[in-house]
Enzyme design. Structure first.
Site, mmCIF file in Angstrom:
data_model
loop_
_atom_site.group_PDB
_atom_site.id
_atom_site.type_symbol
_atom_site.label_atom_id
_atom_site.label_comp_id
_atom_site.label_asym_id
_atom_site.label_seq_id
_atom_site.Cartn_x
_atom_site.Cartn_y
_atom_site.Cartn_z
ATOM 1 N N GLY A 1 2.487 -4.211 -14.193
ATOM 2 C CA GLY A 1 2.212 -5.386 -15.178
ATOM 3 C C GLY A 1 0.913 -5.592 -15.731
ATOM 4 C CE LYS A 2 -1.262 -0.278 -17.640
ATOM 5 N NZ LYS A 2 0.174 0.198 -17.376
ATOM 6 N NE ARG A 3 2.469 -10.139 -15.423
ATOM 7 C CZ ARG A 3 3.215 -9.391 -16.135
ATOM 8 N NH1 ARG A 3 2.844 -8.504 -16.873
ATOM 9 N NH2 ARG A 3 4.671 -9.962 -15.929
#
Lengths: 301, 301
Positions: A101-103
């Site tokens: 999600g590359k949050r």
């Protein structure tokens, strides 16, 4: 529960495979039999069935899957409900789940992401997540704390596989590119959280499309497990990822998405036909595994 | 549909307010009347009701709200369903919606995020989103393309409000900090997409906690609308954000989350009591607006 990196190392050894299968469903490439209706709910149901089909095909063959949050999120709340089901099914099939999600965010907001996604007891239940570093060390810290508490893992973006990644990642700061500075911080976190296998809970995303940097970072980051995207459809060959592994064949998992999950659309797997799309997926996962094993030090896996 | 920045400028002028109300629900701080049950579904329903209550309280008072995806995502799929309802309700109340997810990825994956989130016709239906820049220019491009197609907007992280943001953002590259390099790229994208008001579809996140950098960036980025976090609970005062505005009081919206939405827990608003928590929220939004208007050039708004 065992340490995240120890579990991953153990699964890689058990299956003799460093392959992660990326679950990136795309409507236009799904088998015809799954494309029924066209509403968001119909598409979400098709993504759910397709992803579970992929999971059943690769369970026992590879150590992990990496669902890409963007494709599920693209379908709105119905897509996110499907993502939840997909993660649960993967875990039920003894596949580690890397939720891509590359949050990230600051302080208590980063805590909310970490608590929501990491560990069996969380609502999403991922074993590990990908995280973006631009917000700095205090934005990574809540993820590290939660990962330690829940025996989960992280992969911080360090050197990404896309051409544009170089724009800022390769800029020199005190004589070293930015990605090396980020890499040093990640290695520090990895060393502090190392398990019996020598690798930490905190890993790094390092693209297959930059083989030299991959080898350089392997040397500079001995406690950091790598998640390597860019193999297969993005252009990286098995030889390009050889530098990601340590002498025992550990230290990296390599992702392939389209090349495996849509194998039934590839000429090499045409013999399976659409009806046996899951067999094509399984065969492609076995073939990619064999290529990657050839790239690890001789007989290591 | 009108250009994103023109719509925003027009709403700021109409309400004489540059305040964005950040919708960051936190279970422990909700009014007692909303905290019924304790399951994820119960919590998601409470977040939905609380957020809609905030929207009703600030509609007609401020131009925009900023739901923080992390707090909804923390509750799993049920939380995401609530987020969808909250966005729809805000739009129905003529509030611009800045969906704060700080998403990004490469190529077609970034496209999936952009298509899913941006514009009325998308599943999430946000007017604009926040985006992280570490992955480089080719990761921002799909968001820009989609924003142009749908008259939507973006805010790219440039200089964030947290202390740790300085770790990499302030590092010098060719004599200038990294955030200035990112800012130059964003300004270039903003200039190419400018509307009648002079500002582009592509904006920047610049924290209130660094007043000097805010003024410096305002000068360097004349076509870039700023989203300014860090005002209020994070320590930034109204005077600190003065440098974010242009001579006509436009060019920036300033976010306050906790200080407004949990106003009923603040001593200054104790007279409203828990029963009238929405009145406290509305009064706090009016008070924060007045403070911000005092910080804009005299009589500009």
């Amino acid at each position: 529960m065992p340490h995240y990196a120890d579990s991953l190392a153990s699964l890689v050894r058990e299956h003799k495979s460093p392959l992660v299968v990326g679950i990136d469903p795309r409507w236009d490439q799904l088998p015809d039999s799954l494309r029924q209706g066209d509403s968001l709910a119909d598409r979400a149901e098709a993504y759910r069935r397709f992803s579970i089909g992929v999971i059943e095909a690769v369970a026992g063959v590879v150590p992990a899957v990496k669902p890409q949050a963007a494709f599920f999120e693209e379908l709105g709340p119905a897509g996110m409900a499907a993502l939840g089901d997909v993660i649960a099914r993967a875990r039920g099939n003894r596949l580690q789940v890397i939720l891509d999600g590359k949050r990230n965010d600051i302080g208590s907001t980063a805590e909310a992401y970490a608590r929501g996604m990491l560990g069996e007891a969380s609502p999403w239940g991922a074993d590990s997540v990908t995280v973006s570093p631009y917000l700095g060390d205090d934005s990574l810290a809540p993820f590290v704390t939660t990962a330690i508490e829940r025996d989960a893992g992280l992969y911080v973006l360090v050197k990404t596989s896309n051409p544009g990644g170089a724009l800022w990642q390769d800029k020199l700061i005190d004589g070293k590119p930015l990605y090396r500075h980020v890499g040093e911080h990640v290695e520090h976190l990895a060393e502090k959280t190392a398990g019996e296998c020598g690798y930490g809970l905190v890993g790094a995303v390092v693209g297959a499309t930059y083989p030299e940097q991959l080898s350089e970072l392997r040397q500079a980051m001995p406690h950091t497990w790598f998640l390597v995207p860019g193999f297969g459809a993005q252009g990286g060959a098995a030889a390009d990822v050889a530098g990601a592994f340590d002498a025992s064949g550990l230290g990296a998992v390599v992702n392939s998405s389209r090349g495996v999950i849509f194998a039934y659309n590839r000429p090499e797997y045409a013999q399976f036909g659409q009806d046996r799309w899951q067999d094509a997926v399984q065969q492609a996962a076995r073939d990619a595994t064999a290529q990657l094993c050839d790239a690890t030090p001789a007989g290591a896996l």
